[in-house]
Design a protein around this motif. Structure first.
Motif, PDB file in Angstrom:
ATOM      1  N   GLY A 136       6.943  11.180  12.928  1.00 23.70           N
ATOM      2  CA  GLY A 136       7.674  11.340  11.662  1.00 23.70           C
ATOM      3  C   GLY A 136       8.259  10.038  11.134  1.00 23.70           C
ATOM      4  N   GLY A 137       8.812   9.208  12.018  1.00 20.78           N
ATOM      5  CA  GLY A 137       9.429   7.948  11.588  1.00 20.78           C
ATOM      6  C   GLY A 137       8.401   7.002  10.981  1.00 20.78           C
ATOM      7  N   THR A 138       7.187   6.965  11.545  1.00 23.50           N
ATOM      8  CA  THR A 138       6.146   6.063  11.036  1.00 23.50           C
ATOM      9  C   THR A 138       5.689   6.514   9.654  1.00 23.50           C
ATOM     10  N   GLU A 139       5.554   7.836   9.481  1.00 24.26           N
ATOM     11  CA  GLU A 139       5.121   8.347   8.187  1.00 24.26           C
ATOM     12  C   GLU A 139       6.190   8.049   7.122  1.00 24.26           C
ATOM     13  N   PRO A 148       7.494   1.703  -1.965  1.00 23.17           N
ATOM     14  CA  PRO A 148       8.275   1.036  -3.023  1.00 23.17           C
ATOM     15  C   PRO A 148       8.096  -0.488  -3.042  1.00 23.17           C
ATOM     16  N   LEU A 149       7.611  -1.075  -1.933  1.00 22.90           N
ATOM     17  CA  LEU A 149       7.343  -2.517  -1.923  1.00 22.90           C
ATOM     18  C   LEU A 149       5.940  -2.833  -2.443  1.00 22.90           C
ATOM     19  N   GLY A 150       5.226  -1.780  -2.879  1.00 25.86           N
ATOM     20  CA  GLY A 150       3.897  -2.005  -3.455  1.00 25.86           C
ATOM     21  C   GLY A 150       2.780  -1.981  -2.430  1.00 25.86           C
ATOM     22  N   MET A 151       3.041  -1.428  -1.241  1.00 23.53           N
ATOM     23  CA  MET A 151       1.988  -1.309  -0.221  1.00 23.53           C
ATOM     24  C   MET A 151       1.594   0.168  -0.172  1.00 23.53           C
ATOM     25  N   ARG A 152       0.384   0.448  -0.643  1.00 27.93           N
ATOM     26  CA  ARG A 152      -0.022   1.837  -0.847  1.00 27.93           C
ATOM     27  C   ARG A 152      -0.576   2.453   0.437  1.00 27.93           C
ATOM     28  N   GLY A 153      -0.271   3.737   0.655  1.00 28.01           N
ATOM     29  CA  GLY A 153      -0.770   4.432   1.842  1.00 28.01           C
ATOM     30  C   GLY A 153      -1.740   5.534   1.462  1.00 28.01           C
ATOM     31  N   ARG A 154      -2.803   5.701   2.268  1.00 27.70           N
ATOM     32  CA  ARG A 154      -3.725   6.829   2.044  1.00 27.70           C
ATOM     33  C   ARG A 154      -3.851   7.607   3.342  1.00 27.70           C
ATOM     34  N   PRO A 155      -3.260   8.830   3.379  1.00 32.13           N
ATOM     35  CA  PRO A 155      -3.330   9.628   4.610  1.00 32.13           C
ATOM     36  C   PRO A 155      -4.666  10.345   4.747  1.00 32.13           C
ATOM     37  N   VAL A 156      -5.144  10.494   5.966  1.00 34.19           N
ATOM     38  CA  VAL A 156      -6.356  11.271   6.251  1.00 34.19           C
ATOM     39  C   VAL A 156      -6.031  12.191   7.432  1.00 34.19           C
ATOM     40  N   PRO A 157      -6.331  13.502   7.323  1.00 35.53           N
ATOM     41  CA  PRO A 157      -6.003  14.382   8.449  1.00 35.53           C
ATOM     42  C   PRO A 157      -6.693  13.923   9.740  1.00 35.53           C
ATOM     43  N   ALA A 158      -5.925  13.849  10.847  1.00 37.64           N
ATOM     44  CA  ALA A 158      -6.505  13.487  12.147  1.00 37.64           C
ATOM     45  C   ALA A 158      -7.654  14.446  12.435  1.00 37.64           C
ATOM     46  N   GLY A 159      -8.723  13.963  12.970  1.00 35.73           N
ATOM     47  CA  GLY A 159      -9.862  14.831  13.290  1.00 35.73           C
ATOM     48  C   GLY A 159     -10.894  14.870  12.182  1.00 35.73           C
ATOM     49  N   ASP A 160     -10.559  14.387  10.966  1.00 38.45           N
ATOM     50  CA  ASP A 160     -11.538  14.357   9.867  1.00 38.45           C
ATOM     51  C   ASP A 160     -12.259  13.008   9.913  1.00 38.45           C
ATOM     52  N   GLY A 161     -13.225  12.881  10.806  1.00 39.87           N
ATOM     53  CA  GLY A 161     -13.959  11.620  11.004  1.00 39.87           C
ATOM     54  C   GLY A 161     -14.635  11.117   9.733  1.00 39.87           C
ATOM     55  N   PRO A 162     -15.440  11.991   9.054  1.00 44.09           N
ATOM     56  CA  PRO A 162     -16.095  11.512   7.825  1.00 44.09           C
ATOM     57  C   PRO A 162     -15.077  11.088   6.771  1.00 44.09           C
ATOM     58  N   HIS A 381       9.857  16.152  13.090  1.00 44.09           N
ATOM     59  CA  HIS A 381       9.063  16.113  11.863  1.00 44.09           C
ATOM     60  C   HIS A 381       9.781  16.812  10.708  1.00 44.09           C
ATOM     61  N   SER A 382      11.110  16.987  10.815  1.00 44.95           N
ATOM     62  CA  SER A 382      11.826  17.784   9.810  1.00 44.95           C
ATOM     63  C   SER A 382      11.852  17.111   8.437  1.00 44.95           C
ATOM     64  N   GLY A 383      11.525  15.823   8.350  1.00 42.01           N
ATOM     65  CA  GLY A 383      11.503  15.136   7.055  1.00 42.01           C
ATOM     66  C   GLY A 383      10.239  15.435   6.251  1.00 42.01           C
ATOM     67  N   PHE A 384       9.272  16.156   6.832  1.00 39.94           N
ATOM     68  CA  PHE A 384       8.020  16.443   6.121  1.00 39.94           C
ATOM     69  C   PHE A 384       8.258  17.389   4.950  1.00 39.94           C
ATOM     70  N   THR A 385       7.413  17.294   3.908  1.00 41.34           N
ATOM     71  CA  THR A 385       7.388  18.293   2.830  1.00 41.34           C
ATOM     72  C   THR A 385       6.542  19.471   3.328  1.00 41.34           C
ATOM     73  N   GLU A 386       6.606  20.610   2.573  1.00 36.65           N
ATOM     74  CA  GLU A 386       5.789  21.777   2.963  1.00 36.65           C
ATOM     75  C   GLU A 386       4.308  21.401   3.004  1.00 36.65           C
TER      76      GLU A 386
END
Ligand SMILES: Cc1ncc(COP(=O)(O)O)c(C=O)c1O
Length: 427
Positions: A136-139, A148-162, A381-386
């Motif tokens: 949770g802290g890393t996310e 906010p510093l202009g470094m964009r993140g793109r998440p991919v679900p773990a296990g989705d190799g392609p 992980h309580s900081g996660f959105t639904e």
């Protein structure tokens, strides 16, 4: 007298190459620099006396990156925010634990290690592809501090190799690929070799970082699979007794470690001498502790898988998905000691289970010799959105277990009696 006639002092015999289990005890430590002490002393000084002004100048040139040390050169120590003997000894002994590693750096927490690695290797306008769920802290760091510093993140679900390969191929200006495998808390694996190969197809090649906290350094070796940096919360298995906070980065290429070292000196988040000394004493047993905990976890997982209060067990040895089985066989030497379970009856059942445990303690964190259990959705992980909960598979009934090194029969009895109590309540 000609130079040829000057008698040379006898040269010490060259040291034979040693294996990691030996090097973790001996490397980088000279007892004669600790008044003959057989184990390292603690050096608490904040500043170090130079042998000459020239030596001070040289040490500063090297520490700031203006000059490179010559082969075999050991610049003098300067100031403990930059480096100190206990960090040097610990780093020398950490590196051999990770196959193909050449250098290690230590930090005052796992988050400090992750943050420093990212700040050293990302610029505003660049991107990071990462697997989810992450700790949770890393996310939080990627989404609420880097974005906010202009470094964009793109998440991919773990296990989705392609999906991961596509994201690595497509994301513009990609600087870093960050995998956490197995994912915390769902223990889904990402294919490190595949991600590293996808990164190599890009020019310039993004840096592949793997949070190896859950299976390393005993059971998973990301550098040997093509990753560049292993990130660790040393708070977990490396230290192993739930009594200190620390972090580490282990890498194969000194050129990638150097900018991280410079940022660590700037941020001032090096691990302090006392903590380095404690962690150093724990390293020789990390493999033994992890082996025993993993064997215990296999026994506990068998019980959990057949208990009617449990609808699902997340554990590498019990996965049914063929792709996950392939990754585990290719990448891991043992299943490890983390297990997550889904209880029938959602949050009330999960809370009742935690209340009923007598031997396992209800606490966050993992990797200690004692068994811990927690409810990720309302804690780590309580900081996660639904939406993040749904993507990550963190549900109301999910409980995460970190199995310790107690006698497995006592652990099985404790989990069985807590699960029986949950079942009785539901009847
Ligand atoms: C996988 C993982 N990475 C990183 C961290 C952060 O480490 P620390 O708490 O030492 O800062 C944690 C903490 O729980 C973790 O589980």
């Amino acid at each position: 007298m000609s130079a040829a006639k000057i008698p040379h002092p006898p040269q010490p015999d060259p040291e034979p190459p040693r294996r990691p289990r030996t090097e973790v005890i001996t490397r980088g430590f000279d007892p004669m620099l600790s008044v003959g002490s057989a184990r390292p002393a603690v050096f608490r000084s904040s500043t170090y006396v130079f042998s000459s002004p020239e030596a001070a100048e040289r040490a500063f040139d090297i520490a700031t990156g203006r000059a490179q040390p010559a082969p075999g050169e050991h610049p003098e120590l300067i100031y403990s925010r930059l480096n100190h003997p206990n960090a040097e000894i610990l780093e020398a002994q950490l590196a051999p634990l990770e196959t193909d590693a050449r250098e290690a750096l230590v930090f005052n927490s796992g988050m400090a290690a992750i943050m420093t690695a990212l700040m050293a290797h990302m610029q505003p306008g660049q991107g990071i592809v990462f697997t989810v769920p992450l700790y949770g802290g890393t996310e939080h760091l990627i989404q609420d501090f880097l974005a906010p510093l202009g470094m964009r993140g793109r998440p991919v679900p773990a296990g989705d190799g392609p999906g991961l390969q596509r994201a690595i191929a497509e994301m513009p200006n990609l600087a870093v690929v960050l995998l956490e495998t197995p994912a915390n808390p769902t223990l889904i694996m990402a294919d490190i070799a595949q991600a590293a190969a996808a990164a190599s197809r890009r020019q310039p090649r993004p840096i592949v970082m793997v949070d190896n906290t859950l299976l390393g350094p005993a059971f998973q070796h990301p550098l040997a699979l093509g990753a560049d940096l292993c990130l660790y919360s040393a708070t977990k298995y490396l230290s192993g007794f739930s009594d200190m906070i620390g972090g580490a980065i282990i890498g194969a290429d000194p050129a990638l470690m150097h900018p991280i070292r410079l940022k660590r000196s700037l941020f001032g988040n090096i691990l302090q001498p006392d903590e380095c000394w404690i962690l150093d004493g724990r390293l020789p047993t990390v493999g033994l502790r992890m082996q025993r905990a993993s064997e215990n976890a296999e026994r506990v997982a068998e019980l959990l898988a057949r208990h009617r209060a449990v609808s699902r067990v997340f554990y590498p040895r019990l996965v049914r998905d063929l792709e996950q089985q392939r990754i585990i066989a290719a990448q891991c030497d043992a299943p490890g000691a983390m297990i997550s379970i889904e209880l029938r009856g959602g949050k009330p059942a999960a809370f009742e289970f935690l209340r009923r445990l007598k031997l396992a303690r209800n606490a966050v964190s993992l990797g200690g010799v004692e068994t811990l259990a927690c409810h990720p959705k309302t804690t780590t992980h309580s900081g996660f959105t639904e939406a993040q909960f749904a993507t990550a598979g963190v549900t109301d009934g999910l409980v995460r277990l970190s199995i310790g090194i107690e006698d497995w029969r006592d652990l099985v009895a404790d989990f069985e009696s807590a699960l029986d109590a949950v079942t009785r309540l539901q009847l």
